[in-house]
Enzyme design. Structure first.
Site, PDB file in Angstrom:
ATOM      1  N   GLU A 141       0.814  -1.223   0.000  1.00 28.71           N
ATOM      2  CA  GLU A 141       0.000   0.000   0.000  1.00 28.71           C
ATOM      3  C   GLU A 141       0.850   1.276   0.000  1.00 28.71           C
ATOM      4  O   GLU A 141       0.680   2.153   0.851  1.00 28.71           O
ATOM      5  CB  GLU A 141      -0.965  -0.034   1.182  1.00 28.71           C
ATOM      6  CG  GLU A 141      -1.940  -1.216   1.070  1.00 28.71           C
ATOM      7  CD  GLU A 141      -2.995  -1.257   2.161  1.00 28.71           C
ATOM      8  OE1 GLU A 141      -2.750  -0.715   3.264  1.00 28.71           O
ATOM      9  OE2 GLU A 141      -4.069  -1.851   1.922  1.00 28.71           O
ATOM     10  N   VAL A 142       1.716   1.357  -0.968  1.00 26.91           N
ATOM     11  CA  VAL A 142       2.536   2.569  -1.137  1.00 26.91           C
ATOM     12  C   VAL A 142       1.697   3.555  -1.957  1.00 26.91           C
ATOM     13  O   VAL A 142       1.740   3.587  -3.185  1.00 26.91           O
ATOM     14  CB  VAL A 142       3.871   2.228  -1.843  1.00 26.91           C
ATOM     15  CG1 VAL A 142       4.737   3.478  -1.962  1.00 26.91           C
ATOM     16  CG2 VAL A 142       4.607   1.144  -1.066  1.00 26.91           C
TER      17      VAL A 142
END
Length: 401
Positions: free
Chosen positions: A148-149
């Site tokens: 979840e960058v």
């Protein structure tokens, strides 16, 4: 196959004595290992002291170095594989919230993502990994997170690097992961490096291969939906098969049914395990699944409210582990149990109290927002003293039930 239980300690670290009971219970239910996501509960020292438990970032002093060493030893002594998880690019709010590290944010107004273009950023996460591994000299695995960058190629340096790379924006993430994996392999050649896979799913095979990730990491493919909504593109397995000799499954036993849920619906989470069992059965002939990590999220990020408390979710964990150890011809329903025997339920009193609270909360909500109050005790009627006394008596009786 490994059956690793994930303990998300951010926001809800467990007292050591209680943690020991949970670990023993998990082993009895079929777990083969434990994934510890410390976040700011790890006692980082020296230049990193501000981001961990030493300076009280967790608010309760947990954990001390002695406690960390004790837990790792306790896990190992009881026949479980201890794996530590350190986030290394995304979900770094617990670090980037500190003024000293604001300059390392990819997006200045968000503490979530580390900027991979700043040398100090890479040095920071290397120091974190080094300190965590220094307390586990016999570590066989380490997990570098990397999921979840949300913010990529926003700062000018990252934009410039992406524009000048043949692999564009993907190069920023992949180069960062490669550098960390190489660092870990140089430090511990036999170490297996795990990472969440979501940021790799849309990247072309040849791009991932260009950074040699297939030789450096093992991805954990996570999918938390129940069976009826479970879907993984078959092309993903075809792609990963060309890159990674070994992969892991990522399921959930709590914390994946909403960001502020109080209860863990056991059937829903067992259904997720069954979906994964079917997926592995379908693709296991061509894809080497090393194991499954049953995730138990405590909160969605460092600033979020807590999801289900662990004692409440233990029947779900027990049922989910049973789903992995049952025979194929055993009905799925046999793995589902909403309660546990008292001797197998650490924190049973708290769990039952939470269930009672939810029942009372729902009953009160239904009463306050129900037809009786709207019809005979609405704000206008209260203000003007104009209603049927008999109905008010009925309302009072209902409120006491």
């Amino acid at each position: 196959m490994h059956r690793i239980v994930h303990f998300d300690l951010k926001g809800a670290p467990l007292q050591v004595q209680y943690f020991e009971k949970v670990l023993l219970a998990a082993k009895a239910w079929g777990a083969t290992g434990v994934l510890l996501e410390w976040e700011d509960t790890f006692p980082y020292t020296a230049a990193l002291a501000d981001i961990g438990s030493v300076r009280g970032s967790s608010g309760d002093g947990m954990y001390s170095m002695e406690e960390v060493r004790h837990l790792l030893r306790f896990i190992k002594d009881n026949g479980l594989e201890p794996i530590q998880l350190v986030q290394t690019i995304g979900h770094l709010e617990f670090v980037l919230k500190h003024p000293a590290y604001h300059s390392l944010r990819e997006l200045p107004r968000s503490p979530a993502v580390l900027c991979p273009s700043k040398p100090e950023a890479l040095q920071l996460v290397k120091m974190m990994l080094e300190q965590v591994l220094d307390v586990q000299l016999d570590a066989a695995f380490v997990h570098i997170g990397a999921d979840e960058v949300w913010h990529t190629a926003i700062c000018p340096e990252c934009q410039s690097r992406a524009a000048n790379s043949v692999h564009s924006t993907a190069s920023l993430y992949l180069e960062h992961i490669r550098e960390l994996a190489l660092f870990l392999k140089q430090k511990r050649p036999e170490l297996t490096v795990l990472m969440w896979d979501d940021m790799l799913r849309t990247v072309k095979c040849e791009t991932i291969n260009a950074y040699q990730l297939g030789e450096l990491v093992q991805p954990v493919v996570w999918q938390y939906n129940a069976l009826e909504y479970f879907q993984i593109d078959p092309y993903l397995w075809e792609s990963y098969r060309q890159i990674f000799p070994k992969v892991w499954a990522g399921s959930a036993f709590k914390g994946a049914n909403g960001s502020c849920q109080i209860l863990s619906p056991v059937s829903r989470y067992v259904s997720n395990q069954e979906a994964w069992r079917l997926e592995i059965k379908k693709y296991g002939h061509s894809t080497h699944f090393v194991g499954v990590i049953l995730t138990g999220w405590s909160r969605f990020d460092h600033y979020a409210t807590l999801c289900e408390l662990l004692p409440v979710a233990l029947p779900s964990l027990a049922s989910c582990l049973r789903a992995w150890t049952k025979s194929d011809d055993t009905p799925l329903e046999s793995a589902v149990s909403e309660v546990l025997p008292s001797s197998q339920w650490p924190g049973e009193e708290l769990a039952r109290s939470v269930h009672s609270f939810v029942i009372l909360r729902d009953r009160c909500f239904a009463f306050v927002h129900g037809d009786l109050v709207k019809t005979w005790l609405n704000p206008w009627q209260i203000e003007n003293g104009y209603t049927n006394p008999v109905q008010v008596e009925g309302l009072a009786a209902s409120a006491q039930q």
